[in-house]
Write an enzyme that holds these catalytic residues in place. Structure first.
Site, PDB file in Angstrom:
ATOM      1  N   SER A 238      -1.650  -4.103   0.257  1.00  9.59           N
ATOM      2  CA  SER A 238      -2.965  -3.484   0.330  1.00  9.59           C
ATOM      3  C   SER A 238      -3.976  -4.419  -0.312  1.00  9.59           C
ATOM      4  O   SER A 238      -3.620  -5.482  -0.816  1.00  9.59           O
ATOM      5  CB  SER A 238      -2.954  -2.148  -0.400  1.00  9.59           C
ATOM      6  OG  SER A 238      -2.908  -2.381  -1.790  1.00  9.59           O
ATOM      7  N   LYS A 239      -5.216  -3.973  -0.289  1.00 10.01           N
ATOM      8  CA  LYS A 239      -6.312  -4.824  -0.763  1.00 10.01           C
ATOM      9  C   LYS A 239      -6.103  -5.336  -2.181  1.00 10.01           C
ATOM     10  O   LYS A 239      -6.559  -6.411  -2.519  1.00 10.01           O
ATOM     11  CB  LYS A 239      -7.632  -4.055  -0.693  1.00 10.01           C
ATOM     12  CG  LYS A 239      -8.284  -4.187   0.663  1.00 10.01           C
ATOM     13  CD  LYS A 239      -9.759  -3.844   0.561  1.00 10.01           C
ATOM     14  CE  LYS A 239     -10.397  -3.849   1.946  1.00 10.01           C
ATOM     15  NZ  LYS A 239     -11.188  -2.668   2.182  1.00 10.01           N
TER      16      LYS A 239
END
Ligand code: GLU
Ligand code: ZN
Length: 467
Positions: A238-239
């Site tokens: 994820s980010k």
């Protein structure tokens, strides 16, 4: 064997990220490997989250990766008539029905099921009522009540779902719109898709989609659910893990072929081979060697692979993505021959195109400032004498080929009784501004005689002002 037909159906709710790109790649490679077809479909039915900017970003990233499609792009929002037609077909054949239960009724069913320890699901109130279409009615699929629905997954193996735990799910909402699983199944059926490789976050949708195939009497496609890509801490990528989108890696100076090579290794293997060209991937990719365990995304590995791909790319081809980077850096890059020569000297020392562009700056721009440490180390002692002597030798050369340059250096080395390093060090700083640079003769070859002499002159002026 039938023609393999695969598809990539992104939801345009953001950029194309690493996981999505890997899914696209596997489907594309499988189609290319088998001489099949690859379809692009945009799943844009979620009006609140879908954007045109995301659609554009997805196209752009796929094009950059060189993942081309044979069919499409299709847009689900343009296919509502088709979905309605199939919903009607299912109702007419007795495989689906109108349901008029209110939200309160559904809530009551939930509570009742939970109170008795069961899973909350629709209780079948309207299943045998044969209700006519009325405003606000939804349409539900008549799911099998007993037995199992089994996915023979080419990646995960046998996955069985108890039908008793699946319910008569909604295929058309009260506003007449189709639901996600209905649209996907109808699309895959009507597009002739026979091989579905997708993230394993979709495993729970698969039995719902399979029920539509069964109701319509259509052969199931081959399913392969790919393990999610993980970050370095083994949680889903994820980010927080840093760069994730394909366009970010493009902007970091990664080559598309290196990106493909890295992505494929996040879930597929061919012995212990790490480096693959695009053509090799097309030749070797198969479904059998898709891995069952999740790939861990490691940016350093991507960069290392990129360095390898830079080395096997023709300098002429590197020129194309490099030119705009140099223009952004205010370099005049009209001279293709010079740029090509410069690239040759930078290839062994560049992990990314950005490094290459930064490394090429000194070839195209005057040196604004010498590196301080380099000045201290290399512009002291005999530096001025060495450079004066070398300038004298170089000025007399007709050609700046390696042999002539080597001879010029040798003369200075002999006359002054110095080793190559002692002579080269101040020259390197004079020409490049730093004490690390491409090979001396290569570098001089790129700069040419006039520029080399000019820079030596400038360095001598700089040194004389030091004292
Ligand atoms: N639109 C889905 C997604 O972006 C893919 C659905 C599918 O592969 O069936 O996750
Ligand atoms: Zn009902």
């Amino acid at each position: 064997m039938d023609t393999i037909i695969t598809r990539f159906p992104p939801s345009p709710t953001g950029y194309l990220h690493v996981g999505g790109a890997r899914t696209a790649l596997f489907n594309w490679l499988y189609a290319r490997h088998t001489g099949g077809r690859f379809i692009l479909r945009i799943e844009d039915t979620d009006a609140a989250r879908s954007t045109q900017a995301s659609v554009d970003a997805i196209f752009e990233s796929l094009e950059w990766l060189g993942i081309d499609w044979d069919d499409g792009p299709y847009f689900q929002t343009q296919r509502y008539d088709l979905y309605r037609e199939y919903i009607k077909k299912l109702i007419d054949a007795g495989h689906a029905y109108y349901c008029t239960c209110s939200p309160e009724d559904i809530e009551a069913m939930r509570e009742k099921a939970m109170a008795s320890g069961g899973k909350p699901k629709y209780d079948g109130t309207c299943r045998e009522k044969n209700l006519p279409e009325t405003p606000n009615a939804v349409v539900r699929l008549k799911a099998p009540l007993t037995g199992t629905t089994v996915i023979e997954d080419v990646v995960k193996g046998h996955i069985a779902f108890q039908n008793a735990e699946l319910d008569d799910y909604i295929i058309q909402r009260s506003d007449g719109s189709p639901t996600y699983n209905l649209a996907v199944a109808v699309d895959d059926i009507t597009m002739g898709v026979n091989t579905i490789l997708r993230g394993d976050d979709h495993v729970n949708n698969t039995p719902k989609q399979m029920m539509i195939y069964k109701a319509l009497g259509i052969d199931l496609p081959l399913y392969g659910h790919l393990p999610m890509v993980l970050g370095s801490d083994k949680t889903r990528l994820s980010k927080r893990h840093g760069a994730m989108s394909v366009s970010e890696f493009r902007d970091m100076g990664i080559l598309p072929d290196a990106m493909l090579n890295y992505l494929v290794r996040l879930g597929w293997s061919h012995g212990d081979q790490e480096f693959f060209t695009r053509n090799e991937l097309i030749e070797k990719f198969n479904i059998e060697h898709i891995g069952r365990s999740a790939g861990v995304f490691d940016q350093n590995k991507l960069f290392a692979l990129n360095a390898e791909h830079i080395k096997v790319t023709a300098p002429r081809d590197l020129m194309v993505p490099l030119k705009p980077l140099l223009k952004q850096r205010d370099c005049d890059v009209a001279d293709d021959e010079k740029l090509e020569k410069a690239i040759v000297t930078l290839v062994p020392r560049s992990k990314t195109l950005i490094e290459m562009a930064d490394g090429a700056l000194f070839y195209f721009k005057d040196i604004e400032a010498y590196d301080e440490k380099a000045v201290e180390k290399c512009f002291s002692g005999q530096a001025a004498e060495i450079m004066t002597a070398l300038s004298g030798e170089l000025a007399g050369l007709d050609s700046f080929d390696e042999k002539s340059l080597e001879d010029a250096f040798k003369k200075v080395m002999e006359n002054m009784s110095l080793g190559f390093g002692k002579v080269a060090n101040p020259v390197r700083v004079a020409l490049s501004g730093k004490n690390v640079s491409p090979g001396m003769f290569e570098m001089m070859g790129v700069l040419g005689k006039e520029e080399t002499l000019k820079r030596l002159e400038a360095a001598l002026t700089f040194i004389s002002a030091l004292t």
